[in-house]
Write an enzyme that holds these catalytic residues in place. Structure first.
Site, mmCIF file in Angstrom:
data_model
loop_
_atom_site.group_PDB
_atom_site.id
_atom_site.type_symbol
_atom_site.label_atom_id
_atom_site.label_comp_id
_atom_site.label_asym_id
_atom_site.label_seq_id
_atom_site.Cartn_x
_atom_site.Cartn_y
_atom_site.Cartn_z
ATOM 1 N N LYS A 44 -11.058 -5.394 -3.763
ATOM 2 C CA LYS A 44 -10.640 -4.796 -2.315
ATOM 3 C C LYS A 44 -11.056 -5.407 -1.152
ATOM 4 O O LYS A 44 -12.417 -5.218 -0.659
ATOM 5 C CB LYS A 44 -10.469 -3.316 -2.393
ATOM 6 C CG LYS A 44 -9.335 -2.994 -1.415
ATOM 7 C CD LYS A 44 -8.698 -2.887 -0.733
ATOM 8 C CE LYS A 44 -8.169 -2.382 0.794
ATOM 9 N NZ LYS A 44 -6.671 -2.365 0.800
ATOM 10 N N SER A 45 -10.108 -5.922 -0.315
ATOM 11 C CA SER A 45 -10.927 -6.660 0.611
ATOM 12 C C SER A 45 -11.946 -5.622 1.446
ATOM 13 O O SER A 45 -11.409 -3.633 2.222
ATOM 14 C CB SER A 45 -9.581 -5.931 2.273
ATOM 15 O OG SER A 45 -8.934 -7.610 1.773
ATOM 16 N N LEU A 79 -6.715 -0.428 5.242
ATOM 17 C CA LEU A 79 -7.574 -0.770 4.654
ATOM 18 C C LEU A 79 -8.613 -0.304 3.995
ATOM 19 O O LEU A 79 -10.003 0.082 4.672
ATOM 20 C CB LEU A 79 -8.022 -1.402 5.855
ATOM 21 C CG LEU A 79 -8.484 -3.196 5.839
ATOM 22 C CD1 LEU A 79 -8.889 -4.086 7.041
ATOM 23 C CD2 LEU A 79 -9.702 -3.657 4.563
ATOM 24 N N CYS A 138 -4.029 -9.073 7.058
ATOM 25 C CA CYS A 138 -4.159 -7.333 6.874
ATOM 26 C C CYS A 138 -2.939 -6.970 8.180
ATOM 27 O O CYS A 138 -3.444 -7.290 9.138
ATOM 28 C CB CYS A 138 -4.634 -6.749 6.961
ATOM 29 S SG CYS A 138 -4.639 -4.802 6.951
ATOM 30 N N GLY A 259 5.673 -12.006 -5.126
ATOM 31 C CA GLY A 259 6.704 -11.796 -6.434
ATOM 32 C C GLY A 259 6.762 -12.395 -7.906
ATOM 33 O O GLY A 259 7.877 -12.463 -8.655
HETATM 34 C C1 LIG Z 1 -6.604 -5.930 3.742
HETATM 35 C C2 LIG Z 1 -5.573 -5.191 4.336
HETATM 36 C C3 LIG Z 1 -4.584 -5.501 3.800
HETATM 37 C C4 LIG Z 1 -3.423 -4.051 3.412
HETATM 38 C C5 LIG Z 1 -4.155 -2.790 3.491
HETATM 39 O O1 LIG Z 1 -5.293 -2.468 3.388
HETATM 40 O O2 LIG Z 1 -2.714 -2.230 4.458
HETATM 41 N N1 LIG Z 1 -2.181 -4.182 3.676
HETATM 42 C C6 LIG Z 1 -1.920 -6.091 2.748
HETATM 43 O O3 LIG Z 1 -0.535 -5.557 2.501
HETATM 44 N N2 LIG Z 1 -2.951 -6.676 2.657
HETATM 45 C C7 LIG Z 1 -4.141 -6.575 3.427
HETATM 46 O O4 LIG Z 1 -4.263 -7.329 3.467
#
Ligand SMILES: C=Cc1c(C(=O)O)[nH]c(=O)[nH]c1=O
Length: 320
Positions: A44-45, A79, A138, A259
């Site tokens: 996860k980011s 995030l 994001c 998709g």
């Molecule tokens: C890193 C946050 C991201 C998020 C999020 O954590 O809301 N949702 C996304 O669709 N893409 C993102 O890049």
């Protein structure tokens, strides 16, 4: 049938893995991906500090044919993540040879200073089989415009981060809808030799799903505005994959996401130019068994068409 591929110098056992954000915030989820048919995995980011994220409900499936959706999902997670140190520790103990899968790490610094600190920590850790995917896209942090739509800011950020990373790395891009933007972004990407891949696309930002019966937005954050994913964004994803496949300097690759619900969409992404495929919404709905299913489906499409490896048709979409 050979589905394996090499990204940033690291072999993937097959072209499929998760999209950052899907099934990858904590170790138990990452273990499930390791145990699945995915060829690699991405975390996860991460931000510098851990984050709770947006209020719930913040994810909703949008069933195909139902008024509120065209087949896919809407989400505004905000995030939520364990903080970069959690993923750095996970990467430190990750044994790429034991798992036979490389580990991708997604970073989404809330400021350039945060990104510099996180990237430096990963570079100094000298992790083998670990590849950074810097998230420029994001759409759900209230008050934070996404970097991917500010080409100058993207260039400045890369000028700072690319030299710190040294190793090959990638960036996660938002969808673009204008030929001039494809040209501008590709020109920026082509300036950085160790920028080895772009991942296209992140969710289609700030959609709105409304339930006909309740007359209410499907998710709570931002008055119901959130990123769209799943089947309904396939054709935008294919266009972005192919636009960058046509524009990037030789040696740079495109990872396709958006998709993919079966082997069919995976085949189309590869035909458009994708070297590897990430799955988000369909993984959220089906769980890690999705990887064995789509791998099997892609193999049978390839067999029917007489292809023995993905190289034989990658990027070979025909035009009229
Ligand atoms: C890193 C946050 C991201 C998020 C999020 O954590 O809301 N949702 C996304 O669709 N893409 C993102 O890049």
């Amino acid at each position: 049938v050979d589905l394996s591929t090499v990204i940033a110098g690291v072999p993937l056992s097959n072209v499929f893995f998760n999209a950052a954000g899907a099934w990858c915030q904590r170790e138990d989820e990452l273990q499930a991906l390791l145990d699945s048919g995915a060829g690699s995995l991405i975390t996860k980011s991460a931000t510098y500090e851990a984050r709770e994220g947006n209020p719930t409900p913040r994810y909703a499936p949008l069933a195909d044919g139902v008024i509120s959706g065209g087949g896919g999902s809407i989400s505004s997670i905000g995030l939520a993540n364990e903080g970069y140190k959690y993923y750095l520790n996970y990467a430190r103990q990750f044994d790429v040879t034991r798992h036979g899968k490389p580990l991708f790490i997604s970073l989404s610094g809330l400021s350039l200073a945060d990104s510099v600190k996180m990237v430096t920590a990963f570079a100094q850790a000298e992790l083998s089989g670990c590849i950074l995917e810097i998230n420029f896209s994001c759409p759900n942090v209230p008050g934070k415009p996404q970097l991917g739509y500010d080409m100058n800011a993207m260039d400045t950020t890369l000028a700072t981060l690319a030299p710190l990373i040294e190793k090959p790395f990638g960036i996660k891009l938002p969808p673009y809808f204008d030929m001039a933007h494809f040209d501008q972004v590709a020109a920026v990407v082509n300036k950085y030799d160790n920028l080895a891949f772009v991942t296209c696309i992140n969710s289609v930002g700030n959609g709105l799903a409304i339930d006909l019966d309740t007359e209410r937005a499907m998710i709570k954050p931002k008055n119901g505005f959130g990123g769209l994913g799943g089947r309904m964004i396939l054709n935008t994803a294919l266009a972005n994959v192919n636009a960058f496949y046509r524009r990037l300097a030789p040696g740079k690759q495109v990872i396709g996401v958006g998709g993919v619900v079966s082997g069919k969409e995976a085949f189309l992404h590869i035909l458009a130019g994708a070297s590897a495929i990430q799955i988000g919404t369909q993984l959220m709905e089906e769980g890690p068994p999705v990887f064995d299913r789509v791998k099997r489906e892609l193999e049978s499409i390839m067999e029917k068409k007489g292809y023995n490896s993905v190289e034989e048709f990658r990027g070979k979409v025909k035009t009229l």
